[in-house]
Design a protein around this motif. Structure first.
Motif, PDB file in Angstrom:
ATOM      1  N   UNK A  13       0.864  -1.176   0.000  1.00 28.02           N
ATOM      2  CA  UNK A  13       0.000   0.000   0.000  1.00 28.02           C
ATOM      3  C   UNK A  13       0.902   1.228   0.000  1.00 28.02           C
ATOM      4  N   UNK A  14       0.425   2.314  -0.581  1.00 25.79           N
ATOM      5  CA  UNK A  14       1.153   3.576  -0.447  1.00 25.79           C
ATOM      6  C   UNK A  14       0.205   4.752  -0.590  1.00 25.79           C
ATOM      7  N   UNK A  15       0.524   5.795   0.130  1.00 26.96           N
ATOM      8  CA  UNK A  15      -0.250   7.035   0.089  1.00 26.96           C
ATOM      9  C   UNK A  15       0.726   8.159  -0.242  1.00 26.96           C
ATOM     10  N   UNK A  42      -1.428   7.010  -5.551  1.00 22.26           N
ATOM     11  CA  UNK A  42      -1.727   6.390  -4.256  1.00 22.26           C
ATOM     12  C   UNK A  42      -2.500   5.091  -4.434  1.00 22.26           C
ATOM     13  N   UNK A  43      -2.133   4.109  -3.649  1.00 23.97           N
ATOM     14  CA  UNK A  43      -2.815   2.817  -3.630  1.00 23.97           C
ATOM     15  C   UNK A  43      -3.073   2.497  -2.170  1.00 23.97           C
ATOM     16  N   UNK A  44      -4.298   2.777  -1.752  1.00 22.81           N
ATOM     17  CA  UNK A  44      -4.663   2.672  -0.350  1.00 22.81           C
ATOM     18  C   UNK A  44      -5.402   1.362  -0.092  1.00 22.81           C
ATOM     19  N   UNK A  45      -5.717   1.114   1.166  1.00 25.64           N
ATOM     20  CA  UNK A  45      -6.353  -0.152   1.517  1.00 25.64           C
ATOM     21  C   UNK A  45      -7.696  -0.310   0.808  1.00 25.64           C
ATOM     22  N   UNK A  46      -8.405   0.787   0.585  1.00 27.07           N
ATOM     23  CA  UNK A  46      -9.677   0.697  -0.130  1.00 27.07           C
ATOM     24  C   UNK A  46      -9.477   0.195  -1.555  1.00 27.07           C
ATOM     25  N   UNK A  51      -9.774  -4.331  -5.455  1.00 21.43           N
ATOM     26  CA  UNK A  51      -9.166  -5.255  -6.416  1.00 21.43           C
ATOM     27  C   UNK A  51      -9.417  -6.705  -6.027  1.00 21.43           C
ATOM     28  N   UNK A  52      -9.506  -6.959  -4.722  1.00 18.47           N
ATOM     29  CA  UNK A  52      -9.663  -8.325  -4.222  1.00 18.47           C
ATOM     30  C   UNK A  52     -11.116  -8.739  -4.046  1.00 18.47           C
ATOM     31  N   UNK A  87      -8.911  -3.212   9.596  1.00 18.86           N
ATOM     32  CA  UNK A  87      -8.741  -4.649   9.810  1.00 18.86           C
ATOM     33  C   UNK A  87      -7.647  -5.271   8.973  1.00 18.86           C
ATOM     34  N   UNK A  88      -7.253  -4.641   7.896  1.00 21.04           N
ATOM     35  CA  UNK A  88      -6.163  -5.075   7.013  1.00 21.04           C
ATOM     36  C   UNK A  88      -5.086  -3.997   7.030  1.00 21.04           C
TER      37      UNK A  88
END
Length: 297
Positions: A13-15, A42-46, A51-52, A87-88
């Motif tokens: 992840x990255x912000x 940015x690639x956040x937990x959301x 994607x999953x 939670x992740x």
């Protein structure tokens, strides 16, 4: 495809608005996996969970991703905040330069966060500067680096090992010298040099697998095969399992880096297709149980 439970033991992840990552925040540089301009955002937990969304994702492990080298614990602190809210991720593998004399103090700071599990210091050395992560070869044989590695033993921390196949004999020696450290090979040995290197990669995998404290994450295959198919990666998956055994292998996505080459579903569904004839207990080990065990989730 089938709805087997999945623990993803390798993602990022990255912000870019909140944190500094030199390889993402500064200019795009040559890399082992080609032009990565498409993921410089940015690639956040959301984003990861979206994607999953078509897979039966239970838990995940975040791997260090080139965070500000002046504040490596900052990544762990930020990720623990993400985990506490969402939670992740359930496990965090941070960064430390094991050659630093005060690395023990740095490890203790990482360990203040509940989801921290271990360290990755990428050891890749390659004649091609674009593929090199270490400035010199055989760093793991130096007394100062091994002194730092011993600090992992004292704290029962794991070590994520990223390297290339010509280095595998070197790290077999390390694994044998530190049998109490759980070493986890990243990206199926990161074979990025083309199909003509397959036999040498396979031999390297068989060599490293001789150490029982080394496990293997089967992931990142797109980095060496940009237009991969299920059939083109099948030999790597099968040979990795043959070398390490089902009990020491686990599937991972390497998202969002592997988003450069494929979707989350394509990766997981390829692994499902390759293992569809395996007993259910073996598939559960590869997709879920081994990740839970090795990362103490």
């Amino acid at each position: 495809m089938d709805d087997i439970p999945f623990i993803d033991p390798h993602h990022h992840l990255w912000d870019l608005e909140e944190n500094y990552y030199p390889w993402l925040s500064d200019d795009v540089k040559p890399s082992a996996f080609g032009d990565y301009t498409a993921i410089v955002k940015s690639y956040r937990i959301e984003d990861y969970l979206d994607d999953a969304k078509n897979q039966n994702l239970f838990k995940s492990v975040h791997l260090d991703v080139g965070f500000d080298p002046k504040d490596p614990v900052g990544e762990t602190r930020w990720l623990q905040g993400v985990a506490d809210k969402h939670g992740f991720p359930h496990g965090i593998v941070g960064y430390a330069d094991l050659s630093k004399p005060d690395v023990g103090d740095l490890l203790d700071l990482h360990m203040e966060y509940a989801n921290f599990r271990g360290i990755r210091q990428s050891m890749n050395y390659h004649p091609d500067p674009a593929k090199t992560y270490q400035a010199r070869p055989e760093v793991s044989r130096t007394p100062e680096w091994r002194r730092g590695f011993r600090e992992l033993t004292k704290r029962r921390l794991s070590f994520d090992l990223q390297l290339y196949y010509p280095q595998m004999a070197e790290f077999l020696d390390l694994a044998r010298d530190f049998p109490d450290v759980q070493i986890i090979l990243n990206h199926t040995g990161m074979q990025v040099d083309g199909p003509e290197h397959f036999a040498a990669w396979r031999q390297g995998m068989q060599t490293l697998a001789q150490a029982p404290n080394v496990a293997c994450k089967i992931s990142g295959l797109g980095m060496g095969d940009l237009t991969w198919t299920t059939q083109s990666i099948r030999p790597y998956v099968e040979e990795a399992i043959a070398a390490f055994g089902v009990e020491r292998c686990m599937f991972a996505t390497n998202f969002p880096v592997d988003k450069l080459f494929s979707s989350f579903d394509a990766i997981l569904n390829a692994f499902k297709e390759i293992t569809k004839e395996c007993p259910q207990a073996e598939r559960m080990a590869l997709f879920h149980d081994n990740a839970e065990r090795f990362y103490r989730l």
